[in-house]
Write a protein that holds these residues in place. Structure first.
Motif, mmCIF file in Angstrom:
data_model
loop_
_atom_site.group_PDB
_atom_site.id
_atom_site.type_symbol
_atom_site.label_atom_id
_atom_site.label_comp_id
_atom_site.label_asym_id
_atom_site.label_seq_id
_atom_site.Cartn_x
_atom_site.Cartn_y
_atom_site.Cartn_z
ATOM 1 N N LEU A 1 -17.393 12.440 23.333
ATOM 2 C CA LEU A 1 -17.995 12.081 24.618
ATOM 3 C C LEU A 1 -17.013 11.290 25.465
ATOM 4 N N GLY A 2 -17.016 11.585 26.763
ATOM 5 C CA GLY A 2 -16.258 10.820 27.737
ATOM 6 C C GLY A 2 -17.103 10.593 28.982
ATOM 7 N N PRO A 3 -16.803 9.585 29.781
ATOM 8 C CA PRO A 3 -17.594 9.290 30.987
ATOM 9 C C PRO A 3 -17.529 10.421 32.003
ATOM 10 N N ALA A 4 -18.651 10.658 32.683
ATOM 11 C CA ALA A 4 -18.772 11.697 33.707
ATOM 12 C C ALA A 4 -19.791 11.223 34.749
ATOM 13 N N PRO A 5 -19.978 11.967 35.840
ATOM 14 C CA PRO A 5 -20.884 11.512 36.900
ATOM 15 C C PRO A 5 -22.346 11.375 36.452
ATOM 16 N N ALA A 6 -23.047 10.472 37.092
ATOM 17 C CA ALA A 6 -24.470 10.259 36.844
ATOM 18 C C ALA A 6 -25.306 11.271 37.621
ATOM 19 N N ALA A 7 -26.597 11.301 37.329
ATOM 20 C CA ALA A 7 -27.500 12.274 37.954
ATOM 21 C C ALA A 7 -27.593 12.099 39.468
ATOM 22 N N GLN A 8 -27.353 10.879 39.952
ATOM 23 C CA GLN A 8 -27.462 10.631 41.389
ATOM 24 C C GLN A 8 -26.117 10.767 42.113
ATOM 25 N N ASP A 9 -25.061 11.067 41.386
ATOM 26 C CA ASP A 9 -23.712 11.135 41.948
ATOM 27 C C ASP A 9 -23.473 12.507 42.578
ATOM 28 N N LEU A 10 -22.892 12.531 43.773
ATOM 29 C CA LEU A 10 -22.588 13.792 44.445
ATOM 30 C C LEU A 10 -21.555 14.613 43.680
ATOM 31 N N LEU A 11 -20.848 13.989 42.755
ATOM 32 C CA LEU A 11 -19.842 14.696 41.966
ATOM 33 C C LEU A 11 -20.449 15.492 40.811
ATOM 34 N N ARG A 12 -21.775 15.448 40.679
ATOM 35 C CA ARG A 12 -22.401 16.150 39.555
ATOM 36 C C ARG A 12 -22.224 17.669 39.660
ATOM 37 N N LEU A 13 -22.269 18.217 40.877
ATOM 38 C CA LEU A 13 -22.091 19.667 41.039
ATOM 39 C C LEU A 13 -20.658 20.105 40.733
ATOM 40 N N PRO A 14 -19.636 19.397 41.247
ATOM 41 C CA PRO A 14 -18.284 19.727 40.802
ATOM 42 C C PRO A 14 -18.124 19.619 39.286
ATOM 43 N N ALA A 15 -18.840 18.671 38.668
ATOM 44 C CA ALA A 15 -18.760 18.518 37.211
ATOM 45 C C ALA A 15 -19.361 19.726 36.501
ATOM 46 N N GLU A 16 -20.473 20.245 37.022
ATOM 47 C CA GLU A 16 -21.069 21.449 36.429
ATOM 48 C C GLU A 16 -20.111 22.627 36.522
ATOM 49 N N ILE A 17 -19.452 22.757 37.662
ATOM 50 C CA ILE A 17 -18.510 23.850 37.859
ATOM 51 C C ILE A 17 -17.320 23.710 36.918
ATOM 52 N N LEU A 18 -16.779 22.506 36.828
ATOM 53 C CA LEU A 18 -15.610 22.294 35.975
ATOM 54 C C LEU A 18 -15.927 22.578 34.512
ATOM 55 N N ALA A 19 -17.116 22.198 34.073
ATOM 56 C CA ALA A 19 -17.505 22.462 32.685
ATOM 57 C C ALA A 19 -17.548 23.961 32.401
ATOM 58 N N VAL A 20 -17.969 24.754 33.375
ATOM 59 C CA VAL A 20 -17.986 26.213 33.216
ATOM 60 C C VAL A 20 -16.565 26.762 33.117
ATOM 61 N N VAL A 21 -15.692 26.272 33.982
ATOM 62 C CA VAL A 21 -14.302 26.746 33.984
ATOM 63 C C VAL A 21 -13.606 26.415 32.669
ATOM 64 N N ILE A 22 -13.799 25.197 32.182
ATOM 65 C CA ILE A 22 -13.038 24.720 31.022
ATOM 66 C C ILE A 22 -13.713 25.046 29.701
ATOM 67 N N GLY A 23 -15.050 24.917 29.615
ATOM 68 C CA GLY A 23 -15.665 24.989 28.300
ATOM 69 C C GLY A 23 -16.925 25.814 28.180
ATOM 70 N N ASP A 24 -17.127 26.802 29.085
ATOM 71 C CA ASP A 24 -18.283 27.685 28.945
ATOM 72 C C ASP A 24 -18.145 28.503 27.662
ATOM 73 N N ASP A 25 -19.280 29.048 27.174
ATOM 74 C CA ASP A 25 -19.235 29.769 25.901
ATOM 75 C C ASP A 25 -18.644 31.169 26.033
ATOM 76 N N SER A 26 -18.210 31.538 27.234
ATOM 77 C CA SER A 26 -17.514 32.810 27.419
ATOM 78 C C SER A 26 -16.573 32.701 28.610
ATOM 79 N N ASN A 27 -15.400 33.291 28.484
ATOM 80 C CA ASN A 27 -14.440 33.393 29.586
ATOM 81 C C ASN A 27 -13.992 32.062 30.175
ATOM 82 N N SER A 28 -14.035 31.001 29.374
ATOM 83 C CA SER A 28 -13.514 29.710 29.818
ATOM 84 C C SER A 28 -12.136 29.491 29.187
ATOM 85 N N ARG A 29 -11.459 28.448 29.630
ATOM 86 C CA ARG A 29 -10.144 28.164 29.053
ATOM 87 C C ARG A 29 -10.228 27.882 27.552
#
Length: 410
Positions: free
Chosen positions: A242-270
């Motif tokens: 675990l590492g720190p990431a944006p909170a539920a009220q943070d505007l950065l939560r959507l970029p965080a969702e996108i980044l998680a898909v790019v880096i660590g999705d269960d298919s076609n991620s890095r």
């Protein structure tokens, strides 16, 4: 889609996204209470209460509740997380009153002593079952370590000791404190008449006690460290970080969702192409979890013990590369399309809209239509990803390892 909102005099919030063209209706009570709201003495009581809700009240027995739900063909259940206890059902629109009455019954069950004694055995069996799931054990341990001294580190299930020691009086006290109308949101999605919804809410909920319990939402200051749980009979090593990431009220939560898909999705991620596709790991994923006031990057690795150290190094290399150079426009566009597709496909069923509808209201007191979500998603740029990485770089503070290895090099 037509959105409505209202509030009863006792503080119960009612929100609805109505669609006259839908063939079903979904309804859920979102109770703003979970393991983070417990004290160590009653650890696991929120989840225990979720079970007790289906035992009925003075009017309906446990058999009645389940039988009537079945008679109207409802798909119904409940869940408990660190922050929300949810009671929900989906059904045909003509059964809205029956479903509303039964789901309202779940919020204020009788909590009979004999039901409590019987269900305690079920909870203890459930704890034993999850103890045999090594990925779950790793998750529990890493949450406890990462959020040490913070309410989010408290176990959802509780422990054998805390559940064994829990009394029905403690449960009733907890229920009375947290199941207040101001702590609840009634969310409805699908085919219903708004006036009818308000009439039924007034009929079944207006007598609930008013009030709202407080919840400190200070951002967690994670502790660093590694925990190793040795399970010699296990063939694979499970790693959670675990590492720190944006909170539920943070505007950065959507970029965080996108980044998680790019880096660590269960298919076609890095991580997929670097570790899973070559056969180096069974699972290698990065997830983003949002909470009240805090958030986490969750890295999960499951692989042959002999490959664990080199796999962790590969994951760190991916993180270092992204933290330094970001992601490409092509990766961003592909992740947006994947998330947009998931969002739209889920939204085509009222039950699929319910969790998004209620979750946005509980955490952000705001309604987002599907179109709103798509617009927000499409507006995310590479600059937003860079802003996110600057504030919450990929990585970890804490590690939990479960498997045959006696130590893990972090």
């Amino acid at each position: 889609m037509i959105f409505h909102e209202a509030k009863l005099d006792n503080g119960l919030q009612i929100i609805a996204e109505l669609n006259p063209n839908a063939h079903s209706l979904a309804l859920g009570y979102f109770v703003r209470t979970g393991s983070r709201d417990e004290t160590p003495e009653v650890s696991g009581v929120s989840h225990f209460l979720e079970h007790m809700a289906f035992k009925g009240n003075e009017k309906y027995t446990a058999d009645d509740v389940n039988r009537i739900f079945d008679e109207i063909g409802a798909n119904y259940n409940a869940s408990t997380s660190e922050e929300i206890t949810l009671f929900y059902g989906s059904f045909l629109p003509e059964y809205i009153e029956t479903a509303m009455e039964l789901l309202s019954t779940l919020i204020y069950p009788t909590l009979r002593q004999e039901d409590f004694d019987m269900e305690k055995k079920v909870i203890l069996e459930e704890i034993g079952m999850y103890d045999d799931l090594h990925s779950f054990t790793a998750y529990e341990k890493v949450m406890q370590a990462h959020f040490q001294g913070h309410p989010l580190g408290q176990s959802i299930l509780g422990s054998v000791q805390s559940i064994t020691d829990l009394t029905s009086e403690q449960m009733r006290d907890y229920h009375a404190k947290h199941y207040l109308a101001g702590n609840l949101t009634l969310a409805i999605a699908g085919n219903a008449d708004w006036i009818k919804v308000l009439e039924l809410a007034d009929k079944y909920c207006k007598h609930w006690p008013a009030g709202q319990s407080e919840r400190p939402t200070d951002e967690a200051q994670p502790k660093t460290g590694t925990q190793t749980i040795v399970e010699k009979k296990t063939q694979q090593q499970h790693i959670m970080q675990l590492g720190p990431a944006p909170a539920a009220q943070d505007l950065l939560r959507l970029p965080a969702e996108i980044l998680a898909v790019v880096i660590g999705d269960d298919s076609n991620s890095r991580m997929y192409w670097k570790l899973v596709d070559p056969g180096l790991a069974e699972s290698a994923e990065l997830g983003f979890n949002e909470y009240d006031g805090s958030g986490t990057w969750l890295t999960y690795l499951c692989s042959d013990p002999e490959l664990t150290e080199s796999n962790l190094q590969l994951i760190q290399e991916i993180f270092n590369e992204v933290n330094q150079n970001g992601i490409t426009q092509e990766e961003l566009d592909r992740a947006k399309n994947k998330l947009a597709s998931r969002l739209v496909l889920r939204s085509e069923r009222p039950m699929g809209r319910l969790s998004s509808l209620g979750g946005n209201w509980v955490y952000r007191q705001k309604y987002y239509s599907v179109q709103d979500d798509l617009e927000l998603l499409n507006n995310i740029s590479l600059d937003d990803i860079q802003t996110l990485l600057k504030k919450y770089p990929l990585g970890h503070s804490t590690t939990a390892a479960v498997g045959p290895m006696t130590s893990v090099v972090d």
